[in-house]
Design an enzyme around this catalytic site. Structure first.
Site, PDB file in Angstrom:
ATOM      1  N   GLU A  38      -4.352   3.505  -8.914  1.00  0.00           N
ATOM      2  CA  GLU A  38      -5.708   3.980  -8.587  1.00  0.00           C
ATOM      3  C   GLU A  38      -5.981   5.296  -9.301  1.00  0.00           C
ATOM      4  OE1 GLU A  38      -6.718   4.454  -4.403  1.00  0.00           O
ATOM      5  OE2 GLU A  38      -8.479   5.666  -4.941  1.00  0.00           O
ATOM      6  N   GLU A  49       1.365  -0.517  -5.131  1.00  0.00           N
ATOM      7  CA  GLU A  49       0.276   0.408  -5.445  1.00  0.00           C
ATOM      8  C   GLU A  49       0.754   1.794  -5.866  1.00  0.00           C
ATOM      9  OE1 GLU A  49      -1.972   2.290  -2.390  1.00  0.00           O
ATOM     10  OE2 GLU A  49      -3.802   2.301  -3.581  1.00  0.00           O
ATOM     11  N   ASP A 104      -1.173   5.587  -6.260  1.00  0.00           N
ATOM     12  CA  ASP A 104      -2.292   6.522  -6.338  1.00  0.00           C
ATOM     13  C   ASP A 104      -1.868   7.552  -7.377  1.00  0.00           C
ATOM     14  OD1 ASP A 104      -4.098   5.603  -4.179  1.00  0.00           O
ATOM     15  OD2 ASP A 104      -2.387   6.058  -2.891  1.00  0.00           O
ATOM     16  N   HIS A 129      -0.883  10.466  -3.201  1.00  0.00           N
ATOM     17  CA  HIS A 129      -2.207  10.066  -2.723  1.00  0.00           C
ATOM     18  C   HIS A 129      -3.203  11.213  -2.654  1.00  0.00           C
ATOM     19  CE1 HIS A 129      -5.310   9.331   0.352  1.00  0.00           C
ATOM     20  NE2 HIS A 129      -5.348   8.125  -0.187  1.00  0.00           N
ATOM     21  N   HIS A 143       0.831  -1.203   0.000  1.00  0.00           N
ATOM     22  CA  HIS A 143       0.000   0.000   0.000  1.00  0.00           C
ATOM     23  C   HIS A 143       0.874   1.265   0.000  1.00  0.00           C
ATOM     24  CE1 HIS A 143      -2.643   2.973   2.211  1.00  0.00           C
ATOM     25  NE2 HIS A 143      -3.408   2.618   1.202  1.00  0.00           N
TER      26      HIS A 143
HETATM   27  O1  G3P Z   1      -6.678   1.826  -2.919  1.00  0.00           O
HETATM   28  C1  G3P Z   1      -6.855   1.051  -1.789  1.00  0.00           C
HETATM   29  C2  G3P Z   1      -6.722   1.970  -0.671  1.00  0.00           C
HETATM   30  O2  G3P Z   1      -5.475   2.576  -0.872  1.00  0.00           O
HETATM   31  C3  G3P Z   1      -7.832   2.968  -0.720  1.00  0.00           C
HETATM   32  O3  G3P Z   1      -7.657   3.988   0.134  1.00  0.00           O
HETATM   33  O4  G3P Z   1      -7.242   6.336   0.523  1.00  0.00           O
HETATM   34  O5  G3P Z   1      -5.399   4.695   0.773  1.00  0.00           O
HETATM   35  O6  G3P Z   1      -6.221   5.306  -1.482  1.00  0.00           O
HETATM   36  P1  G3P Z   1      -6.563   5.134  -0.031  1.00  0.00           P
HETATM   37 CA    CA Z   2      -5.161   3.857  -2.970  1.00  0.00          CA
END
Ligand code: G3P
Ligand code: CA
Length: 301
Positions: free
Chosen positions: A144, A38, A40, A53, A11
């Site tokens: 994302e 991941e 963002d 993010h 994450h």
């Molecule tokens: O994308 C999964 C998780 O990361 C969603 O929450 O706010 O951390 O992007 P966030």
């Molecule tokens: Ca995310």
């Protein structure tokens, strides 16, 4: 029959150990053995895609100090108000509590140590592909689409740009090592039906528990759901989603921010992996999740 180990999704990188969305944090997660890393993704004023993010820069960078007078009326400095050349001048550090000086997770990397910057999506993908090449171990990417409606209001079709960037790097088909996620259901449907994306799609969920009808509707355009932990633990959502043919990738497992009622990260993983386990897990601690899960699933096979 052996039960497949859930995917471990780093994450924002190995965020428990190095600041989120830094290339250093991605390298660490890669070395730890995470299956996916991941990203963002948000856009700059001049339309560059960066891995970051928040829509605003304040809680992770020195933007207020470096660009005085550039905040909006709410006091925040938005990524979309800065060109990439300006974003490149910012120093990135460990996340602070919103609008404050204290770190969000005080036990993590110190705010004053290290020297980090915000990567573009192109730089990050090339970096990960470089690690895949040099180590011989392939980690996937898991971008994302952040706040597509916000970006559209500012003249940017974030989803279309993101897919084009993925395509340039060889990620286009269902078997490719890229999974695309988004909270905005309308946008994710568009990604599948109008933009013709063949990559695996995950519908992120927060708020209310989806009904069986809603899960069936998601299955028409996505391969799975990404629910917040609160939606998953003790609710029956895992079974219902599997019955609808959806994979389940919950977020976010943090040893230093456990949900109420859990004494350890391992106890939480156990709750998410009964006889019918989740299919993937977003975590800030890919090392600990991998160690625990490898032991648990080796015992089951
Ligand atoms: O994308 C999964 C998780 O990361 C969603 O929450 O706010 O951390 O992007 P966030
Ligand atoms: Ca995310």
């Amino acid at each position: 029959m052996a039960i497949k180990r859930p995917l471990v999704i780093a994450h924002r990188g190995a965020s428990a150990y190095l600041p989120e969305h830094t290339l250093a944090g991605k390298a660490m997660a890669h070395a730890m053995g995470a299956d996916f890393l991941e990203q963002d993704v948000v856009a700059t004023r001049d339309g560059a895609l960066i891995v970051f993010h928040d829509l605003y820069l304040d809680d992770l960078t020195d933007v207020a100090h470096r660009f005085p007078g550039r905040a909006r009326a709410d006091g925040r400095h938005y990524c979309i108000d800065f060109d990439l050349s300006e974003i490149r001048q910012l120093a990135l550090s460990e996340r602070r509590r919103a609008g404050q000086d204290q770190l969000r997770y005080p036990g993590r990397f110190p705010a004053s140590a290290g020297s980090f910057s915000i990567p573009t999506l192109d730089e990050e993908i090339r970096f990960i592909q470089g690690l895949n090449h040099s180590t011989g171990r392939s980690a996937g990417i898991y971008p994302e689409i952040k706040s597509p409606a916000w970006h559209r209001e500012h003249g940017i079709d974030l989803a279309a740009q993101l897919l084009a960037e993925l395509g340039r790097h060889g990620y286009a088909g269902a078997e490719d090592a890229a999974i695309v996620q988004c909270f905005d259901g309308e946008e994710l449907r568009r990604v599948r039906n109008e933009l013709g994306c063949q990559l695996r799609l995950i519908q992120l969920l927060e708020g209310g528990l989806p009904s069986s009808l809603e899960l069936a509707a998601i299955r028409r355009y996505a391969e799975g759901i990404g629910p917040g932990l609160r939606l998953l633990v003790g609710t029956g959502l895992l079974k219902a989603a599997h019955a609808a043919g959806l994979q389940v990738h919950p977020w976010t497992l943090r040893a230093d921010a456990l949900p109420p009622g859990f004494g350890s990260l391992e106890e939480l993983i156990d709750a998410l992996c009964p006889e019918e386990p989740v299919d993937g897990l977003f975590t800030d601690f890919p090392d600990r999740v991998l160690v625990f899960m490898n032991q648990r699933f080796a015992a089951l096979s």
